[in-house]
Design a protein around this motif. Structure first.
Motif, short mmCIF file in Angstrom:
data_model
loop_
_atom_site.label_atom_id
_atom_site.label_comp_id
_atom_site.label_asym_id
_atom_site.label_seq_id
_atom_site.Cartn_x
_atom_site.Cartn_y
_atom_site.Cartn_z
N TRP A 32 0.83 -1.20 0.00
CA TRP A 32 0.00 0.00 0.00
C TRP A 32 0.86 1.25 0.00
O TRP A 32 2.05 1.20 0.32
CB TRP A 32 -0.97 0.02 1.19
CG TRP A 32 -0.41 0.56 2.48
CD1 TRP A 32 -0.38 1.87 2.85
CD2 TRP A 32 0.17 -0.19 3.56
NE1 TRP A 32 0.18 1.98 4.11
CE2 TRP A 32 0.53 0.74 4.56
CE3 TRP A 32 0.42 -1.54 3.78
CZ2 TRP A 32 1.13 0.35 5.77
CZ3 TRP A 32 1.02 -1.92 4.97
CH2 TRP A 32 1.36 -0.98 5.95
N LYS A 63 -5.48 6.70 -1.55
CA LYS A 63 -5.14 5.43 -0.91
C LYS A 63 -4.88 4.42 -2.03
O LYS A 63 -5.77 4.09 -2.79
CB LYS A 63 -6.32 4.97 -0.05
CG LYS A 63 -6.07 3.69 0.72
CD LYS A 63 -7.32 3.24 1.47
CE LYS A 63 -7.58 4.02 2.74
NZ LYS A 63 -6.57 3.82 3.78
N LEU A 64 -3.63 4.00 -2.15
CA LEU A 64 -3.27 2.99 -3.14
C LEU A 64 -3.15 1.65 -2.45
O LEU A 64 -2.45 1.53 -1.44
CB LEU A 64 -1.90 3.29 -3.75
CG LEU A 64 -1.76 4.33 -4.84
CD1 LEU A 64 -1.81 5.72 -4.27
CD2 LEU A 64 -0.45 4.11 -5.57
N GLN A 65 -3.83 0.65 -3.00
CA GLN A 65 -3.71 -0.71 -2.47
C GLN A 65 -3.49 -1.63 -3.66
O GLN A 65 -4.24 -1.60 -4.63
CB GLN A 65 -5.00 -1.11 -1.75
CG GLN A 65 -5.30 -0.29 -0.50
CD GLN A 65 -6.76 -0.42 -0.09
OE1 GLN A 65 -7.65 -0.02 -0.81
NE2 GLN A 65 -7.01 -1.00 1.08
N LYS A 96 -10.68 7.62 -8.56
CA LYS A 96 -11.30 6.46 -7.91
C LYS A 96 -11.45 5.39 -8.98
O LYS A 96 -12.36 5.45 -9.80
CB LYS A 96 -12.68 6.89 -7.38
CG LYS A 96 -13.37 5.86 -6.51
CD LYS A 96 -14.67 6.47 -5.98
CE LYS A 96 -15.54 5.46 -5.29
NZ LYS A 96 -14.91 4.82 -4.12
N PRO A 145 -11.29 0.67 -2.13
CA PRO A 145 -11.10 -0.52 -1.29
C PRO A 145 -11.94 -1.73 -1.70
O PRO A 145 -11.43 -2.86 -1.66
CB PRO A 145 -11.46 -0.03 0.13
CG PRO A 145 -11.21 1.43 0.09
CD PRO A 145 -11.57 1.86 -1.31
N PRO A 146 -13.22 -1.56 -2.14
CA PRO A 146 -13.96 -2.77 -2.51
C PRO A 146 -13.29 -3.51 -3.67
O PRO A 146 -13.21 -4.75 -3.66
CB PRO A 146 -15.34 -2.24 -2.91
CG PRO A 146 -15.46 -0.94 -2.19
CD PRO A 146 -14.08 -0.36 -2.17
N PHE A 177 -10.23 -5.37 -2.24
CA PHE A 177 -10.51 -6.59 -1.47
C PHE A 177 -11.14 -7.68 -2.33
O PHE A 177 -10.83 -8.86 -2.17
CB PHE A 177 -11.37 -6.25 -0.24
CG PHE A 177 -10.60 -5.58 0.84
CD1 PHE A 177 -9.70 -6.30 1.62
CD2 PHE A 177 -10.72 -4.22 1.07
CE1 PHE A 177 -8.95 -5.68 2.61
CE2 PHE A 177 -9.98 -3.59 2.06
CZ PHE A 177 -9.09 -4.32 2.84
N ALA A 178 -12.01 -7.25 -3.26
CA ALA A 178 -12.61 -8.25 -4.17
C ALA A 178 -11.52 -8.86 -5.05
O ALA A 178 -11.47 -10.08 -5.25
CB ALA A 178 -13.68 -7.59 -5.03
N LEU A 181 -19.52 -5.77 -7.86
CA LEU A 181 -18.37 -6.64 -7.54
C LEU A 181 -18.81 -7.89 -6.81
O LEU A 181 -18.20 -8.95 -6.94
CB LEU A 181 -17.38 -5.87 -6.67
CG LEU A 181 -16.48 -4.87 -7.38
CD1 LEU A 181 -15.78 -4.01 -6.35
CD2 LEU A 181 -15.48 -5.58 -8.27
#
Lengths: 106, 409
Positions: free
Chosen positions: B326, B333-335, B356, B376-377, B380-381, B404
């Motif tokens: 991250w 926010k980069l993930q 986004k 974030p979704p 995580f997906a 998703l």
């Protein structure tokens, strides 16, 4: 001090006294409670500090923020009681809270 | 699970990996002696905030600590901080400190990390030419930043970009020089690089890509950076963020197998069965990718610390995790999850202009990497789908109207 009990998946209890204003994630980490990994240190990025709040205590812990909601959407854990413990900041009303730690944070 | 309580674990390196190893050992019920040796004078702390919240002055040093001071007392961890481990005697099975003290071990964990790569150019030794690995480095950088100061950052990687974002927030004039034609060339895809460049530019950062540096000029302090095309850029300070080199000299000295890091097996064991290596210094075969990887990331180091603690305590180790990373820059926010080996399809979901979106990389219909910006979704997906290996149709993934939850279910 505010007393919080973390319950591991296997049933082991950890009861901790927490000062007001400290996140429950930080408290669990400080006491090395197994199952609260908190990879990101509380920057709401990793989703590895999840806990389950029992139904009767949910009015006390309040609502998830929209970002927290997004973080938890694919956590594989259902139910309104799932929270990121980094977002639960100890308040006097939390005294006596019992939080269940999920089997896995992945 | 039982341990001989006279057994000894010695951990060399009191960074994130070393600090977590001792914590997991006690979590897993290890009853033997534990010694933690570190060259830095402070307790193990989190490094990611050094380029972000800490540098901005938003968090205290105390809050960076992985565990509070009382933890090490309560858990009976023998700390040797501000101390250099000089060498390992594999026959006698002890570590020799710079003081000459010998610390015996049954299991040795090397968590020596990595050190900043420097540039082979004149001027890098000047007092205001800095790198960022430690709290001391970060203090040095913080003291050089302030409104109107000119900072030149050499390197378009994560450290450079995170510091650029923080420096802008502090009112610093920032120029980033990168040798590559795009930012994050080795670690992010083109759409992410392009987005970040535009975003940083909108915040006032100047970039010079394809820049080759001739020298840093100044008497005792850097005053300007000279490029090979003759351009001179004046500055108050220079930050060099051009990667890190694994700190493996102690392992090399005893003949452990090394190749850009200490080579370990899936359990993080080195070629000496009594010695483990974890974190930035370890190169390990990753079960999801079938190749040896040296990953510089907190989640990877945490997984490895847990694995070693499980091996030492005779626990069943957890399944391999999808690697992830991250970064925080401004309010972005980069993930990122997974690694883009042999990807054959790239799909963008969401709108980069709205800051986004997510970039998915697929191989034969399976997601291998997701890069999520303020999404974030999607992260995580995507992480879940990488782990499950489920086939996903790229056209559905691209379509933001397809939930998703339908894809990741």
């Amino acid at each position: 001090m505010i007393q919080i009990t973390f319950v591991e998946h296997g049933g082991t209890h950890h009861t901790i006294d927490i000062p007001e204003g400290m996140s429950l994630m930080q408290a669990a980490v400080n006491h090395n409670v197994p199952g609260i990994d908190a990879d990101c240190g509380g920057s709401m990025t990793c989703g590895t500090c999840r806990v389950c709040v029992p139904l009767d205590a949910q009015p006390v812990t309040g609502e998830r923020s929209s970002l927290e909601q997004q973080m938890l959407e694919f956590s594989g854990l259902d139910g309104s009681g799932v929270r990121l413990s980094c977002q639960l900041v100890a308040r006097p009303e939390f005294n006596g809270l019992r939080l269940q730690i999920p089997e896995s944070q992945v | 699970m039982t341990q001989n309580n006279r057994e000894r674990v010695v951990v060399v390196g009191a960074g994130h990996g070393g600090g977590l190893t001792v914590a997991f050992l006690r979590q897993f019920g290890y009853a033997g002696e534990i010694t933690l040796i570190g060259e830095e004078t402070v307790l193990p702390y989190q490094r990611p905030p050094l380029s972000k919240a800490w540098l901005k002055g938003e968090v205290s040093q105390e809050s960076l600590a992985l565990r509070p001071p009382a933890f090490y007392v309560d858990q009976n961890i023998d700390l040797h901080l501000g101390v250099r481990a000089e060498r390992i005697d594999v026959q006698a099975r002890h570590v020799v400190l710079a003081s000459g003290q010998e610390i015996p071990y049954d299991h040795l964990v090397l968590a020596t990390g990595a050190h900043a790569r420097t540039l082979p150019i004149p001027g890098v030794q000047l007092s205001n030419v800095m790198t960022l690995r430690t709290l001391v480095d970060a203090e040095h950088i913080r003291s050089a930043l302030g409104p109107g100061k000119k900072l030149i950052i050499i390197g378009g990687g994560y450290v450079g970009l995170e510091c650029a974002a923080t420096a802008r927030a502090l009112g610093v004039e920032v120029t980033v020089l990168a040798r590559a034609p795009r930012l994050l060339e080795r670690v992010a895809s083109e759409p992410v690089s392009a987005f970040l460049q535009r975003f940083h530019e909108s915040k006032g950062v100047t970039f010079r890509l394809n820049a080759v540096i001739e020298a840093i000029l100044g008497d005792t302090r850097a005053e300007c950076v000279l490029l090979t095309d003759g351009t001179q850029l004046s500055c108050d300070a220079v930050l060099v963020g051009v990667g890190a080199i694994p700190t493996a000299s102690m392992a090399q000295a005893i003949g452990l197998r090394c190749d850009d890091g200490i080579v370990v097996d899936a359990d993080c064991r080195t070629s000496d069965p009594h010695i483990f290596a974890i974190g930035d210094v370890a190169k390990r075969p990753h079960p999801l990718y079938g190749r040896e990887l040296r990953l510089e990331s907190v989640p990877s180091c945490m997984e490895q610390a847990k694995r070693v603690a499980a091996c030492i305590t005779g626990r069943e180790p957890a399944a391999a995790e999808v690697p992830w990373f991250w970064s925080d820059q401004y309010d972005l926010k980069l993930q990122i999850a997974g690694l883009p080996f042999e990807a054959d399809e790239t799909v963008v979901r969401g709108n980069p202009d709205e800051a986004k979106f997510a970039v998915f990389h697929l191989r034969a219909g399976h997601i291998v990497t997701v890069e999520a910006i303020n999404a974030p979704p999607e992260f995580f997906a995507g992480k879940k789908l990488i782990g499950s290996g489920k086939t996903v149709a790229g056209d559905k993934l691209k379509d933001s109207t397809v939930p998703l939850t339908d894809l990741a279910a």
